[in-house]
Design a protein around this motif. Sequence first.
Motif, PDB file in Angstrom:
ATOM      1  N   ALA A   1       0.962  -1.176  -0.115  1.00 34.10           N
ATOM      2  CA  ALA A   1      -0.040  -0.012   0.037  1.00 34.10           C
ATOM      3  C   ALA A   1       0.735   1.248  -0.102  1.00 34.10           C
ATOM      4  O   ALA A   1       1.726   1.312   0.682  1.00 34.10           O
ATOM      5  CB  ALA A   1      -1.202  -0.105   1.248  1.00 34.10           C
TER       6      ALA A   1
ATOM      7  N   ILE B   1       1.492  -1.357 -11.911  1.00 34.10           N
ATOM      8  CA  ILE B   1       0.884  -0.178 -11.020  1.00 34.10           C
ATOM      9  C   ILE B   1      -0.357   0.389 -11.660  1.00 34.10           C
ATOM     10  O   ILE B   1      -1.558   0.542 -11.124  1.00 34.10           O
ATOM     11  CB  ILE B   1       1.722   1.273 -10.663  1.00 34.10           C
ATOM     12  CG1 ILE B   1       2.932   0.313  -9.756  1.00 34.10           C
ATOM     13  CG2 ILE B   1       1.177   2.141  -9.844  1.00 34.10           C
ATOM     14  CD1 ILE B   1       4.114   1.303  -9.582  1.00 34.10           C
ATOM     15  N   ARG B   2      -0.344   0.836 -12.868  1.00 32.96           N
ATOM     16  CA  ARG B   2      -1.566   1.344 -13.580  1.00 32.96           C
ATOM     17  C   ARG B   2      -2.688   0.468 -13.801  1.00 32.96           C
ATOM     18  O   ARG B   2      -3.722   0.960 -13.233  1.00 32.96           O
ATOM     19  CB  ARG B   2      -1.120   1.915 -14.797  1.00 32.96           C
ATOM     20  CG  ARG B   2      -0.357   3.236 -14.733  1.00 32.96           C
ATOM     21  CD  ARG B   2      -0.238   3.968 -16.206  1.00 32.96           C
ATOM     22  NE  ARG B   2       0.493   5.217 -15.827  1.00 32.96           N
ATOM     23  CZ  ARG B   2      -0.169   6.313 -15.591  1.00 32.96           C
ATOM     24  NH1 ARG B   2      -1.565   6.305 -15.053  1.00 32.96           N
ATOM     25  NH2 ARG B   2       0.452   7.512 -15.637  1.00 32.96           N
TER      26      ARG B   2
ATOM     27  N   HIS C   1      -3.193  -2.499 -12.033  1.00 31.67           N
ATOM     28  CA  HIS C   1      -3.800  -2.919 -10.731  1.00 31.67           C
ATOM     29  C   HIS C   1      -4.384  -2.012 -10.208  1.00 31.67           C
ATOM     30  O   HIS C   1      -5.600  -2.232  -9.366  1.00 31.67           O
ATOM     31  CB  HIS C   1      -2.491  -3.202 -10.015  1.00 31.67           C
ATOM     32  CG  HIS C   1      -2.985  -4.112  -8.611  1.00 31.67           C
ATOM     33  ND1 HIS C   1      -3.134  -5.540  -8.771  1.00 31.67           N
ATOM     34  CD2 HIS C   1      -3.337  -3.735  -7.500  1.00 31.67           C
ATOM     35  CE1 HIS C   1      -3.584  -5.867  -7.423  1.00 31.67           C
ATOM     36  NE2 HIS C   1      -3.697  -4.789  -6.633  1.00 31.67           N
ATOM     37  N   ASN C   2      -4.164  -0.667 -10.173  1.00 34.59           N
ATOM     38  CA  ASN C   2      -5.039   0.205  -9.715  1.00 34.59           C
ATOM     39  C   ASN C   2      -6.157   1.125 -10.482  1.00 34.59           C
ATOM     40  O   ASN C   2      -6.628   2.108 -10.213  1.00 34.59           O
ATOM     41  CB  ASN C   2      -4.176   1.525  -9.204  1.00 34.59           C
ATOM     42  CG  ASN C   2      -3.280   0.987  -7.964  1.00 34.59           C
ATOM     43  OD1 ASN C   2      -3.631   0.633  -6.819  1.00 34.59           O
ATOM     44  ND2 ASN C   2      -1.983   0.672  -8.233  1.00 34.59           N
ATOM     45  N   ASN C   3      -6.302   0.495 -11.647  1.00 34.89           N
ATOM     46  CA  ASN C   3      -7.217   0.950 -12.735  1.00 34.89           C
ATOM     47  C   ASN C   3      -6.789   2.660 -13.021  1.00 34.89           C
ATOM     48  O   ASN C   3      -7.733   3.350 -13.096  1.00 34.89           O
ATOM     49  CB  ASN C   3      -8.572   0.889 -12.194  1.00 34.89           C
ATOM     50  CG  ASN C   3      -9.642   1.204 -13.499  1.00 34.89           C
ATOM     51  OD1 ASN C   3      -9.341   0.744 -14.595  1.00 34.89           O
ATOM     52  ND2 ASN C   3     -10.903   1.380 -13.077  1.00 34.89           N
ATOM     53  N   LEU C   4      -5.612   2.782 -13.444  1.00 33.49           N
ATOM     54  CA  LEU C   4      -5.154   4.158 -13.643  1.00 33.49           C
ATOM     55  C   LEU C   4      -4.823   4.355 -15.165  1.00 33.49           C
ATOM     56  O   LEU C   4      -4.246   5.680 -15.573  1.00 33.49           O
ATOM     57  CB  LEU C   4      -3.907   4.393 -12.671  1.00 33.49           C
ATOM     58  CG  LEU C   4      -3.916   4.608 -11.344  1.00 33.49           C
ATOM     59  CD1 LEU C   4      -2.670   4.684 -10.661  1.00 33.49           C
ATOM     60  CD2 LEU C   4      -5.007   5.578 -10.856  1.00 33.49           C
TER      61      LEU C   4
ATOM     62  N   LEU D   1      -2.759  10.650 -11.169  1.00 33.03           N
ATOM     63  CA  LEU D   1      -2.661  10.215  -9.870  1.00 33.03           C
ATOM     64  C   LEU D   1      -3.032  11.629  -9.074  1.00 33.03           C
ATOM     65  O   LEU D   1      -2.919  12.928  -9.588  1.00 33.03           O
ATOM     66  CB  LEU D   1      -1.231  10.147  -9.428  1.00 33.03           C
ATOM     67  CG  LEU D   1      -0.597   8.695  -9.908  1.00 33.03           C
ATOM     68  CD1 LEU D   1       0.880   8.684  -9.518  1.00 33.03           C
ATOM     69  CD2 LEU D   1      -1.401   7.765  -9.234  1.00 33.03           C
TER      70      LEU D   1
ATOM     71  N   GLN E   1      -3.909  10.060  -2.680  1.00 29.37           N
ATOM     72  CA  GLN E   1      -4.508   8.734  -3.245  1.00 29.37           C
ATOM     73  C   GLN E   1      -3.848   7.535  -2.620  1.00 29.37           C
ATOM     74  O   GLN E   1      -2.694   7.535  -2.636  1.00 29.37           O
ATOM     75  CB  GLN E   1      -4.514   8.929  -4.564  1.00 29.37           C
ATOM     76  CG  GLN E   1      -5.291   7.678  -5.335  1.00 29.37           C
ATOM     77  CD  GLN E   1      -4.986   7.864  -6.974  1.00 29.37           C
ATOM     78  OE1 GLN E   1      -4.564   8.834  -7.509  1.00 29.37           O
ATOM     79  NE2 GLN E   1      -5.792   7.147  -7.582  1.00 29.37           N
ATOM     80  N   ARG E   2      -4.421   6.564  -2.332  1.00 26.55           N
ATOM     81  CA  ARG E   2      -3.917   5.330  -1.813  1.00 26.55           C
ATOM     82  C   ARG E   2      -3.972   4.151  -3.046  1.00 26.55           C
ATOM     83  O   ARG E   2      -4.857   4.211  -3.679  1.00 26.55           O
ATOM     84  CB  ARG E   2      -4.759   4.650  -0.811  1.00 26.55           C
ATOM     85  CG  ARG E   2      -4.339   3.219  -0.244  1.00 26.55           C
ATOM     86  CD  ARG E   2      -5.176   2.699   0.576  1.00 26.55           C
ATOM     87  NE  ARG E   2      -4.475   1.398   1.186  1.00 26.55           N
ATOM     88  CZ  ARG E   2      -4.844   0.271   0.612  1.00 26.55           C
ATOM     89  NH1 ARG E   2      -5.762   0.285  -0.433  1.00 26.55           N
ATOM     90  NH2 ARG E   2      -4.276  -1.071   1.328  1.00 26.55           N
ATOM     91  N   ILE E   3      -2.811   3.751  -3.306  1.00 21.01           N
ATOM     92  CA  ILE E   3      -2.543   2.929  -4.429  1.00 21.01           C
ATOM     93  C   ILE E   3      -1.885   1.668  -4.049  1.00 21.01           C
ATOM     94  O   ILE E   3      -1.377   1.672  -2.969  1.00 21.01           O
ATOM     95  CB  ILE E   3      -1.846   3.446  -5.820  1.00 21.01           C
ATOM     96  CG1 ILE E   3      -0.524   3.894  -5.293  1.00 21.01           C
ATOM     97  CG2 ILE E   3      -2.448   4.667  -6.323  1.00 21.01           C
ATOM     98  CD1 ILE E   3       0.644   3.947  -6.476  1.00 21.01           C
ATOM     99  N   VAL E   4      -2.042   0.741  -4.808  1.00 24.47           N
ATOM    100  CA  VAL E   4      -1.415  -0.760  -4.283  1.00 24.47           C
ATOM    101  C   VAL E   4      -0.293  -0.828  -5.542  1.00 24.47           C
ATOM    102  O   VAL E   4      -0.492  -0.693  -6.535  1.00 24.47           O
ATOM    103  CB  VAL E   4      -2.265  -1.970  -4.401  1.00 24.47           C
ATOM    104  CG1 VAL E   4      -1.531  -3.117  -4.142  1.00 24.47           C
ATOM    105  CG2 VAL E   4      -3.363  -1.532  -3.431  1.00 24.47           C
TER     106      VAL E   4
END
Length: 109
Positions: A51, A84-85, A87-90, A95, A99-102
């Motif tokens: 996280a 990263i993009r 997995h976090n639907n980015l 960003l 914002q919390r990302i995984v």
Amino acid sequence: MSKTTKGLVKAFVITVMLLAGLIFLTGGSAAKLAIRAHGFLFPSYSRTLVAYYVSEGETVWDIANAHMKEQNKYRDCRELMFDIRKHNNLIGKELQAGQRIVIPLYKEI
């Protein structure tokens, strides 16, 4: 059974017998070497999800670059950025600070 099939079976049996003899004669060190070679040719990876809270002005490149030392040595920073993009639907999104990302990290085991 055709001649070719019989020949292949004989070759396989001879190979297995030779390998078994080699393992017996070397006290198992050949087996240990084979296991190490298998891990080199077909490495296993473990995935860890971390996280992370985005700071002001931070980009996916900055985040990926900061976590590369925790990655498998053969991965590229661009691969981690994509992961990263995805997995976090980015994909196609920016960003936001706070914002919390995984971050999905893959490490060879």
